[in-house]
Design a protein around this motif. Structure first.
Motif, PDB file in Angstrom:
ATOM      1  N   LYS A  85     -50.112  31.432-105.843  1.00 38.17           N
ATOM      2  CA  LYS A  85     -50.733  30.526-106.805  1.00 38.17           C
ATOM      3  C   LYS A  85     -49.696  29.904-107.741  1.00 38.17           C
ATOM      4  N   SER A  86     -50.077  28.758-108.308  1.00 36.62           N
ATOM      5  CA  SER A  86     -49.282  28.181-109.386  1.00 36.62           C
ATOM      6  C   SER A  86     -49.412  29.095-110.605  1.00 36.62           C
ATOM      7  N   HIS A  87     -48.332  29.238-111.376  1.00 33.50           N
ATOM      8  CA  HIS A  87     -48.360  30.158-112.511  1.00 33.50           C
ATOM      9  C   HIS A  87     -47.264  29.796-113.499  1.00 33.50           C
ATOM     10  N   ALA A  88     -47.415  30.303-114.719  1.00 26.37           N
ATOM     11  CA  ALA A  88     -46.382  30.154-115.741  1.00 26.37           C
ATOM     12  C   ALA A  88     -45.546  31.414-115.853  1.00 26.37           C
ATOM     13  N   TYR A  89     -46.157  32.554-115.509  1.00 25.48           N
ATOM     14  CA  TYR A  89     -45.485  33.842-115.719  1.00 25.48           C
ATOM     15  C   TYR A  89     -46.167  34.883-114.844  1.00 25.48           C
ATOM     16  N   ILE A  90     -45.346  35.773-114.260  1.00 25.76           N
ATOM     17  CA  ILE A  90     -45.863  36.958-113.579  1.00 25.76           C
ATOM     18  C   ILE A  90     -45.042  38.144-114.059  1.00 25.76           C
ATOM     19  N   GLY A  91     -45.713  39.146-114.601  1.00 26.33           N
ATOM     20  CA  GLY A  91     -45.034  40.367-115.011  1.00 26.33           C
ATOM     21  C   GLY A  91     -45.740  41.569-114.399  1.00 26.33           C
ATOM     22  N   MET A  92     -44.972  42.592-114.036  1.00 25.78           N
ATOM     23  CA  MET A  92     -45.559  43.786-113.416  1.00 25.78           C
ATOM     24  C   MET A  92     -44.920  45.037-113.996  1.00 25.78           C
ATOM     25  N   MET A  93     -45.753  45.965-114.443  1.00 28.47           N
ATOM     26  CA  MET A  93     -45.273  47.223-114.984  1.00 28.47           C
ATOM     27  C   MET A  93     -45.042  48.210-113.841  1.00 28.47           C
ATOM     28  N   GLY A  94     -44.001  49.014-113.963  1.00 26.00           N
ATOM     29  CA  GLY A  94     -43.737  50.017-112.936  1.00 26.00           C
ATOM     30  C   GLY A  94     -42.291  50.465-112.976  1.00 26.00           C
ATOM     31  N   SER A  95     -42.039  51.622-112.378  1.00 23.72           N
ATOM     32  CA  SER A  95     -40.681  52.138-112.308  1.00 23.72           C
ATOM     33  C   SER A  95     -39.844  51.257-111.384  1.00 23.72           C
ATOM     34  N   ARG A  96     -38.531  51.352-111.522  1.00 28.68           N
ATOM     35  CA  ARG A  96     -37.644  50.566-110.666  1.00 28.68           C
ATOM     36  C   ARG A  96     -37.873  50.905-109.192  1.00 28.68           C
ATOM     37  N   ARG A  97     -38.110  52.163-108.908  1.00 27.60           N
ATOM     38  CA  ARG A  97     -38.350  52.584-107.517  1.00 27.60           C
ATOM     39  C   ARG A  97     -39.630  51.967-106.978  1.00 27.60           C
ATOM     40  N   ARG A  98     -40.665  51.998-107.798  1.00 24.87           N
ATOM     41  CA  ARG A  98     -41.960  51.435-107.390  1.00 24.87           C
ATOM     42  C   ARG A  98     -41.856  49.929-107.171  1.00 24.87           C
ATOM     43  N   VAL A  99     -41.178  49.245-108.076  1.00 26.95           N
ATOM     44  CA  VAL A  99     -41.024  47.795-107.954  1.00 26.95           C
ATOM     45  C   VAL A  99     -40.181  47.448-106.732  1.00 26.95           C
ATOM     46  N   ALA A 100     -39.108  48.224-106.498  1.00 23.82           N
ATOM     47  CA  ALA A 100     -38.243  47.967-105.341  1.00 23.82           C
ATOM     48  C   ALA A 100     -39.021  48.133-104.041  1.00 23.82           C
ATOM     49  N   PHE A 101     -39.886  49.126-103.989  1.00 22.58           N
ATOM     50  CA  PHE A 101     -40.699  49.348-102.783  1.00 22.58           C
ATOM     51  C   PHE A 101     -41.625  48.156-102.523  1.00 22.58           C
ATOM     52  N   ILE A 102     -42.255  47.651-103.589  1.00 21.66           N
ATOM     53  CA  ILE A 102     -43.184  46.529-103.448  1.00 21.66           C
ATOM     54  C   ILE A 102     -42.447  45.270-103.009  1.00 21.66           C
ATOM     55  N   LYS A 103     -41.297  45.018-103.602  1.00 27.70           N
ATOM     56  CA  LYS A 103     -40.512  43.846-103.220  1.00 27.70           C
ATOM     57  C   LYS A 103     -40.079  43.933-101.755  1.00 27.70           C
ATOM     58  N   LYS A 104     -39.646  45.120-101.334  1.00 31.84           N
ATOM     59  CA  LYS A 104     -39.222  45.313 -99.946  1.00 31.84           C
ATOM     60  C   LYS A 104     -40.372  45.028 -98.988  1.00 31.84           C
ATOM     61  N   GLN A 105     -41.565  45.512 -99.342  1.00 25.28           N
ATOM     62  CA  GLN A 105     -42.741  45.299 -98.500  1.00 25.28           C
ATOM     63  C   GLN A 105     -43.059  43.801 -98.373  1.00 25.28           C
ATOM     64  N   LEU A 106     -43.005  43.080 -99.495  1.00 25.38           N
ATOM     65  CA  LEU A 106     -43.329  41.651 -99.467  1.00 25.38           C
ATOM     66  C   LEU A 106     -42.268  40.841 -98.730  1.00 25.38           C
ATOM     67  N   LEU A 107     -41.007  41.240 -98.854  1.00 20.88           N
ATOM     68  CA  LEU A 107     -39.945  40.554 -98.098  1.00 20.88           C
ATOM     69  C   LEU A 107     -40.172  40.713 -96.597  1.00 20.88           C
ATOM     70  N   GLU A 108     -40.594  41.907 -96.190  1.00 21.74           N
ATOM     71  CA  GLU A 108     -40.879  42.156 -94.775  1.00 21.74           C
ATOM     72  C   GLU A 108     -42.069  41.338 -94.288  1.00 21.74           C
ATOM     73  N   GLU A 109     -42.962  40.981 -95.231  1.00 22.23           N
ATOM     74  CA  GLU A 109     -44.131  40.159 -94.877  1.00 22.23           C
ATOM     75  C   GLU A 109     -43.799  38.670 -94.849  1.00 22.23           C
ATOM     76  N   GLY A 110     -42.574  38.323 -95.251  1.00 20.60           N
ATOM     77  CA  GLY A 110     -42.165  36.923 -95.200  1.00 20.60           C
ATOM     78  C   GLY A 110     -42.121  36.214 -96.529  1.00 20.60           C
ATOM     79  N   VAL A 111     -42.389  36.928 -97.624  1.00 23.15           N
ATOM     80  CA  VAL A 111     -42.282  36.319 -98.949  1.00 23.15           C
ATOM     81  C   VAL A 111     -40.804  36.069 -99.239  1.00 23.15           C
ATOM     82  N   SER A 112     -40.500  34.924 -99.803  1.00 27.74           N
ATOM     83  CA  SER A 112     -39.098  34.558-100.041  1.00 27.74           C
ATOM     84  C   SER A 112     -38.521  35.309-101.244  1.00 27.74           C
ATOM     85  N   GLU A 113     -37.201  35.538-101.186  1.00 26.92           N
ATOM     86  CA  GLU A 113     -36.516  36.156-102.317  1.00 26.92           C
ATOM     87  C   GLU A 113     -36.634  35.284-103.566  1.00 26.92           C
TER      88      GLU A 113
END
Length: 334
Positions: free
Chosen positions: A163-191
């Motif tokens: 979606k179009s947005h002005a800001y996206i923020g997510m609370m979580g530990s560095r490990r948790r955030v890294a896991f989510i980013k890795k999963q989305l990259l594998e799904e084809g989401v761009s860096e």
């Protein structure tokens, strides 16, 4: 003039919307609205020669001897909170204090009820994917992901990034955030898309309690919001009042010098019965403007005037104020 306010009330915030108001004596208060650089509504005498103002900073602009106030039409700022735990409730309360329209999405009924009590304007009690799939984002939407687990975080972030947005923020530990980013990259989401994510969320103020964490999150959102000129111009409450058929005077700060308390473009509605919507800073300056606005309600009064407020040192000292400065305020009956 009713027509142009109706246009403004129905603007698509994803478009580039700009309102020009004449400050010259012979056309004082006359307006023209541009959408994506094309004239949409307003005074007939303002033709295509005014199109250079398709984008820009809010403030005074000149075209030859003509002077105008340029007002980019930012929409109402929306805060979308995903989750309704302790931190989320603090974000909701602080968001309302700061003037955001707050939507909370939470899939647990008891927690959704707590979000209602915290003051959210709207609460959707359903699973995150379903609720987000029907939500239209735009450049006035600020998303805060504070769910109870990484599975829900992943679902929310996956949908929000579409979606179009002005800001996206997510609370979580560095490990948790890294896991989510890795999963989305594998799904084809761009860096590049993932670089827009603010995580760790909030400014680093050493926050510990839910209220302090909420404060750090809203501080970061306000900082992001105020870096750009896509600021809100008219609240829904203002536009509803202006279209109600009741008598109001619209006060707009069109120029500001020195340390006056509110920025250029700040608006306030003053009703014929004394009702006020919004503020241009309070104190003696606002009182002067309110007093001056009463003249516009008189029979045979001019429909608009420019009023100069000088908060010089002697007045500031007399009123016990620490700010001075000068304001030029456009008053117009709407």
């Amino acid at each position: 003039m009713r027509e142009i306010w109706q246009y403004i009330a129905e603007l698509d915030p994803s478009r580039e919307n700009v309102l020009l108001t004449s400050l010259n004596e012979e056309n004082l208060g006359k307006k023209v609205l541009f959408i994506d650089g094309e004239k949409c509504a307003g005074a007939a005498e303002f033709r295509s020669e005014f199109l250079p103002f398709g984008k820009g900073k809010r403030g005074l602009v000149s075209l030859g001897e003509r002077q105008f106030f340029l007002d980019p039409m930012g929409g109402e700022k929306k805060l979308i909170v995903l989750g309704a735990g302790h931190v989320a409730l603090s974000v909701i309360r602080l968001g309302k204090m700061l003037g955001f329209q707050v939507l909370c999405i939470e899939d647990r009924p008891s927690f959704a009820k707590a979000a209602e009590k915290a003051g959210a304007d709207q609460v959707q009690c359903e699973d995150f994917a379903t609720a987000l799939s029907t939500l239209k984002g735009d450049k006035d939407s600020y998303f805060v992901i504070v769910t109870r687990g990484h599975t829900h975080d992943l679902i929310c972030l996956r949908e929000i990034l579409k979606k179009s947005h002005a800001y996206i923020g997510m609370m979580g530990s560095r490990r948790r955030v890294a896991f989510i980013k890795k999963q989305l990259l594998e799904e084809g989401v761009s860096e590049e898309s993932l670089e827009e994510l603010h995580s760790p969320i909030g400014l680093a103020i050493g926050a510990e309690t839910p209220v302090e964490i909420g404060l750090s999150i809203l501080s970061e959102i306000v900082m992001e919001k105020n870096q750009y000129f896509h600021q809100e111009s008219f609240t829904k409450e203002m536009l509803d009042a202006m279209l109600s058929g009741e008598d109001y005077v619209l006060a707009t700060i069109v120029n500001r010098r020195g340390s006056a308390p509110r920025e250029t473009g700040t608006k306030m509605l003053i009703g014929s019965l004394g009702q006020l919507i919004g503020t241009i800073g309070g104190g003696c300056a606002e009182a002067e403007v309110i007093q001056k606005s009463r003249e516009l309600f008189l029979e045979n009064a001019k429909p608009a005037c420019l009023y100069h407020v000088d908060l010089n040192d002697s007045i500031a000292e007399e009123e016990g104020m620490v700010c001075g400065g000068q304001l030029d305020v456009l008053l117009e009956r709407v």
